[in-house]
Design an enzyme around this catalytic site. Sequence first.
Site, short mmCIF file in Angstrom:
data_model
loop_
_atom_site.label_atom_id
_atom_site.label_comp_id
_atom_site.label_asym_id
_atom_site.label_seq_id
_atom_site.Cartn_x
_atom_site.Cartn_y
_atom_site.Cartn_z
N LYS A 77 0.83 -1.20 0.00
CA LYS A 77 0.00 0.00 0.00
C LYS A 77 0.87 1.26 0.00
CE LYS A 77 -3.44 2.36 2.80
NZ LYS A 77 -4.41 2.31 3.89
N GLU A 99 10.51 -4.70 4.46
CA GLU A 99 10.58 -6.13 4.10
C GLU A 99 10.28 -6.31 2.61
OE1 GLU A 99 8.96 -4.85 6.64
OE2 GLU A 99 9.20 -6.07 8.46
N GLY A 158 -4.85 -1.82 4.95
CA GLY A 158 -4.09 -2.97 4.45
C GLY A 158 -4.77 -4.29 4.76
N GLU A 195 -4.83 -6.49 14.72
CA GLU A 195 -4.29 -5.18 14.33
C GLU A 195 -5.39 -4.12 14.41
OE1 GLU A 195 -0.70 -4.59 11.44
OE2 GLU A 195 -2.47 -4.17 10.25
N HIS A 251 -5.95 -33.01 18.10
CA HIS A 251 -4.87 -33.88 18.59
C HIS A 251 -3.69 -33.07 19.11
CE1 HIS A 251 -6.82 -37.56 17.24
NE2 HIS A 251 -7.31 -36.78 16.29
N LYS A 276 9.42 -0.89 14.00
CA LYS A 276 10.02 -0.59 12.70
C LYS A 276 11.14 0.44 12.86
CE LYS A 276 5.76 -0.85 9.92
NZ LYS A 276 4.90 -0.07 9.06
#
Length: 552
Positions: free
Chosen positions: A214, A220, A276, A362, A393, A517
């Site tokens: 966006k 990253e 986002g 978020e 399980h 960040k």
Amino acid sequence: MSDSPSGTPKLTQRPEWTALEDHRKDALPQPDLRELFAADPGRAERYVVHVGDLRIDYSKHLVTDETLALLQELATATDVFGQRDAMFRGDKINVTENRAVLHTALRASRDAVIEVDGENVVPGVHAVLDKMTGFANRVRSGEWTGHTGKRIRNVVNIGIGGSDLGPAMAYETLRPYTARELTFRFVSNVDGADLHEALRDLDPAETLFIVASKTFTTIETITNATSARSWLLEGVGGDEKAVAKHFVALSTNAEKVADFGIDVDNMFEFWDWVGGRYSYDSAIGLSLMIAIGPDRFREMLDGFRIVDEHFRNAPAEANAPIVMGLLGIWYGNFHDAQSHAVLPYSHYLSKFTAYLQQLDMESNGKSVDRDGNPVEWQTGPVVWGTPGTNGQHAYYQLIHQGTRLIPADLIGFARPVAELSDELKAQHDLLMANLFAQGQALAFGKTAEEVRAEGVPEEQVPHRTFKGNRPTTTILATELTPSVLGQLVALYEHKVFVQGAVWNIDSFDQWGVELGKVLAKRVEPALTEGADVPGLDSSTAALVAAYRKLGK
Ligand code: F6P
């Protein structure tokens, strides 16, 4: 009673809130599901809401008619319905970013009119969908070729958070509808291993990269996209022109896309009024559209729209997102439940809960209200879960017999996907028998008397007793189609909205991800160059030193 500049009364001081607290105390230890069902034979039919292809059964919840009525009063008092209308109208309800919240416009019909700052945004939405359609068709047909003229056979989406989880989840969910001759990979992690594994067996000449971001500033994604670009250029002989045939961008930021070297003609746009985590039905879904084709993608949008209309128009007591949102509030705020499990009984939904984690956590992981005052009530729960039978399980033991209350959603389908062989289709009944059995066991448990009646030695009776009264919602749909996926996602989007509206928080910002960040950028030179980072705390400084020493 109000201590906020906007004059909104504090949630916990509202009479509707204290009425729920009193109701909870009156009902202590808590309503017993065996008794509730025994007393009300119609409960299983009454406590069901229908929307689209979804049948949502909430009869196995620790609620009575009175509880539900009190919760609805809380929704009315906190103006959930007015807030909902404001969102659909395009009001700037994301107050900290002064933005409209209009993911619902992404699936509006062509003739709808939804205005932001006096401009109808719907024509723009459809123009992008049409551009995506043209591009997806060209890739699917082989008309769009790579730089060397080879057909595109691999599509690699590079993005993170909402620019990864949505398309990756939807691709996995709709695999039976995908073009099986194409390979799709989703790269998100800045750990180079992610890109390495995604690319190691691919031919660069046949690979299309979709850089989804966006902001187009996410470290990253830009790092991975830069490495992917080098890999491509190395693989096709170094000609920079190749980038135009092998890279497209999905973004709101044309300037940054151009800076990166992607032709803005190859950019698919969306807008700042799409969060986002609410974006995979926008241009962010391009990889999915290539995978399932534009018609199926539009079927998915139709599914979203069915639930949007329902959320807008269905009466409150039969309104699925309202009911599910309020049930979550009942447990999180009045039973001290810390988490919420989403347990799909479908292998294809294996990434669904991970997707919901971002959507819910978020959005509603906030501790100040819209005016910036600390909240004095719990907000979003920890959302977790994996496909149901596998979970049975692993961690279901704790849900059945642990000390914590964990409300859960069980999601299943009446029909297996058509593509399975007859033998594999026959396994579907067993899969669904497990879903139904778990809901039953969690709700009604097994009493000590029942255990004793089986001849179990007395010393083992406490261990084999199940208290029950573990609440679940069962969402049963016909089949896992693109439309049903759209319906499910919109259901949870609006459920999250309802909860944020009651809690008076901004569900549409995400300032909580910023600090990490900033600090990562500050610390990085210490790792790469041993640089001195002023103000680094002693614990982190020691870790960095150890990292550098051990890594030599
Ligand atoms: O860091 C959180 C976040 O901003 C998410 O909200 C978003 O989905 C993700 O990063 C990716 O952002 P972008 O699409 O701008 O790269």
